[in-house]
Structures are given as C-alpha cells and as structure tokens.
Design a protein around this motif. Structure first.
Motif, PDB file in Angstrom:
ATOM      1  N   PRO A  40       0.832  -1.298  -0.073  1.00 48.77           N
ATOM      2  CA  PRO A  40       0.082  -0.094   0.167  1.00 48.77           C
ATOM      3  C   PRO A  40       0.869   1.086   0.002  1.00 48.77           C
ATOM      4  N   PRO A  41       0.075   2.269  -0.358  1.00 53.94           N
ATOM      5  CA  PRO A  41       0.861   3.689  -0.405  1.00 53.94           C
ATOM      6  C   PRO A  41       1.021   4.163   1.059  1.00 53.94           C
ATOM      7  N   ALA A  42       2.248   5.074   1.179  1.00 52.30           N
ATOM      8  CA  ALA A  42       2.612   5.550   2.358  1.00 52.30           C
ATOM      9  C   ALA A  42       1.485   6.076   3.126  1.00 52.30           C
ATOM     10  N   ALA A  43       0.709   6.573   2.691  1.00 50.53           N
ATOM     11  CA  ALA A  43      -0.773   7.329   3.307  1.00 50.53           C
ATOM     12  C   ALA A  43      -1.412   6.282   4.309  1.00 50.53           C
ATOM     13  N   LEU A  44      -1.278   4.946   3.606  1.00 52.02           N
ATOM     14  CA  LEU A  44      -1.926   3.960   4.449  1.00 52.02           C
ATOM     15  C   LEU A  44      -1.047   3.185   5.586  1.00 52.02           C
ATOM     16  N   HIS A  45       0.096   3.333   5.555  1.00 50.39           N
ATOM     17  CA  HIS A  45       0.976   2.613   6.381  1.00 50.39           C
ATOM     18  C   HIS A  45       0.576   2.768   7.988  1.00 50.39           C
ATOM     19  N   ASP A  46       0.244   3.832   8.276  1.00 50.78           N
ATOM     20  CA  ASP A  46       0.009   3.804   9.813  1.00 50.78           C
ATOM     21  C   ASP A  46      -1.506   2.905  10.128  1.00 50.78           C
ATOM     22  N   ALA A  47      -2.472   2.954   9.353  1.00 50.13           N
ATOM     23  CA  ALA A  47      -3.460   2.085   9.141  1.00 50.13           C
ATOM     24  C   ALA A  47      -3.338   0.565   9.458  1.00 50.13           C
ATOM     25  N   VAL A  48      -2.333   0.319   8.235  1.00 47.78           N
ATOM     26  CA  VAL A  48      -1.918  -1.125   8.366  1.00 47.78           C
ATOM     27  C   VAL A  48      -1.283  -1.715   9.406  1.00 47.78           C
ATOM     28  N   ARG A  49      -0.431  -0.867  10.183  1.00 54.85           N
ATOM     29  CA  ARG A  49       0.439  -1.218  11.167  1.00 54.85           C
ATOM     30  C   ARG A  49      -0.675  -1.461  12.494  1.00 54.85           C
ATOM     31  N   GLU A  50      -1.420  -0.705  12.270  1.00 59.32           N
ATOM     32  CA  GLU A  50      -2.787  -0.675  13.525  1.00 59.32           C
ATOM     33  C   GLU A  50      -3.512  -2.066  13.333  1.00 59.32           C
ATOM     34  N   ALA A  51      -3.671  -2.277  11.836  1.00 60.58           N
ATOM     35  CA  ALA A  51      -4.519  -3.537  11.787  1.00 60.58           C
ATOM     36  C   ALA A  51      -3.746  -4.587  12.192  1.00 60.58           C
ATOM     37  N   ALA A  52      -2.392  -4.634  12.041  1.00 58.87           N
ATOM     38  CA  ALA A  52      -1.421  -5.888  12.320  1.00 58.87           C
ATOM     39  C   ALA A  52      -1.435  -5.808  13.711  1.00 58.87           C
ATOM     40  N   ALA A  53      -1.376  -4.885  14.524  1.00 57.35           N
ATOM     41  CA  ALA A  53      -1.187  -4.657  15.966  1.00 57.35           C
ATOM     42  C   ALA A  53      -2.666  -5.309  16.699  1.00 57.35           C
ATOM     43  N   ILE A  54      -3.655  -5.106  16.081  1.00 55.42           N
ATOM     44  CA  ILE A  54      -4.975  -5.289  16.773  1.00 55.42           C
ATOM     45  C   ILE A  54      -5.469  -6.839  16.520  1.00 55.42           C
ATOM     46  N   CYS A  55      -5.019  -7.594  15.333  1.00 54.48           N
ATOM     47  CA  CYS A  55      -5.355  -8.740  14.806  1.00 54.48           C
ATOM     48  C   CYS A  55      -5.133  -9.732  16.204  1.00 54.48           C
ATOM     49  N   PRO A  56      -6.403 -10.131  16.494  1.00 55.14           N
ATOM     50  CA  PRO A  56      -6.683 -11.248  17.612  1.00 55.14           C
ATOM     51  C   PRO A  56      -5.912 -12.821  17.455  1.00 55.14           C
ATOM     52  N   ALA A  57      -5.755 -12.752  16.119  1.00 60.75           N
ATOM     53  CA  ALA A  57      -4.984 -14.224  15.729  1.00 60.75           C
ATOM     54  C   ALA A  57      -3.423 -13.816  15.188  1.00 60.75           C
ATOM     55  N   ALA A  58      -2.896 -12.754  15.312  1.00 60.24           N
ATOM     56  CA  ALA A  58      -1.694 -12.240  14.911  1.00 60.24           C
ATOM     57  C   ALA A  58      -1.250 -12.856  13.609  1.00 60.24           C
ATOM     58  N   ALA A  59      -2.452 -12.701  12.534  1.00 54.76           N
ATOM     59  CA  ALA A  59      -2.120 -13.417  11.386  1.00 54.76           C
ATOM     60  C   ALA A  59      -1.523 -12.494  10.350  1.00 54.76           C
ATOM     61  N   ILE A  60      -1.521 -11.103  10.571  1.00 56.72           N
ATOM     62  CA  ILE A  60      -0.808 -10.219   9.690  1.00 56.72           C
ATOM     63  C   ILE A  60       0.639  -9.900   9.879  1.00 56.72           C
ATOM     64  N   THR A  61       1.410 -10.002   8.716  1.00 57.63           N
ATOM     65  CA  THR A  61       2.829  -9.548   9.175  1.00 57.63           C
ATOM     66  C   THR A  61       3.102  -8.213   8.103  1.00 57.63           C
ATOM     67  N   VAL A  62       3.699  -7.342   8.736  1.00 57.79           N
ATOM     68  CA  VAL A  62       4.216  -6.353   7.895  1.00 57.79           C
ATOM     69  C   VAL A  62       5.691  -6.071   7.811  1.00 57.79           C
ATOM     70  N   THR A  63       6.304  -5.956   6.738  1.00 58.68           N
ATOM     71  CA  THR A  63       7.577  -5.891   6.702  1.00 58.68           C
ATOM     72  C   THR A  63       8.058  -4.324   5.796  1.00 58.68           C
ATOM     73  N   ASP A  64       8.740  -3.540   6.406  1.00 59.86           N
ATOM     74  CA  ASP A  64       9.074  -2.270   5.774  1.00 59.86           C
ATOM     75  C   ASP A  64      10.334  -2.455   4.783  1.00 59.86           C
TER      76      ASP A  64
END
Length: 64
Positions: A40-64
């Motif tokens: 995703p574009p930089a404007a969405l990075h904060d939202a993506v990081r939040e989504a990964a942090a709040i995932c109850p199953a820890a199913a989302i991995t974000v790599t910079d």
C-alpha cells in the motif's frame, strides 16, 4: 511496506478491515482475511500497522 496475511491463522474477526478497509477485506464464505493491496501507499501505512497490531490471531505480518 509489504503485507502478508496468514489465512490459516485468521479467525475472521474483521478488525483489520475496520482499521484499513482499503487494504484488507474478508472472504464472503468464511470471513477469512484477503489482502487487497500487498504494497500500500505511504498514506495507509499507519492504518496497516494498526490492523496488524490489533489482529486477535496475529495473522498479519508487515515488513518495511
């Protein structure tokens, strides 16, 4: 930023979709996460990081 969602871990809570609806969706049949934009574009990075942090199953991995 690159995003990976482990569909085997996903419990279908939908937290990611609420946090970043432009990046995540859920399959109709079972609610499992679908990544709409794996780089995703930089404007969405904060939202993506939040989504990964709040995932109850820890199913989302974000790599910079």
């Amino acid at each position: 930023m690159r995003i990976h969602a482990d569909q085997e871990k996903c419990c279908g809570a939908g937290s990611c979709v609420l946090a970043a609806p432009d990046v995540f969706d859920q399959r109709e049949e079972d609610g499992i996460v679908v990544v709409l934009d794996p780089a995703p574009p930089a404007a969405l990075h904060d939202a993506v990081r939040e989504a990964a942090a709040i995932c109850p199953a820890a199913a989302i991995t974000v790599t910079d």
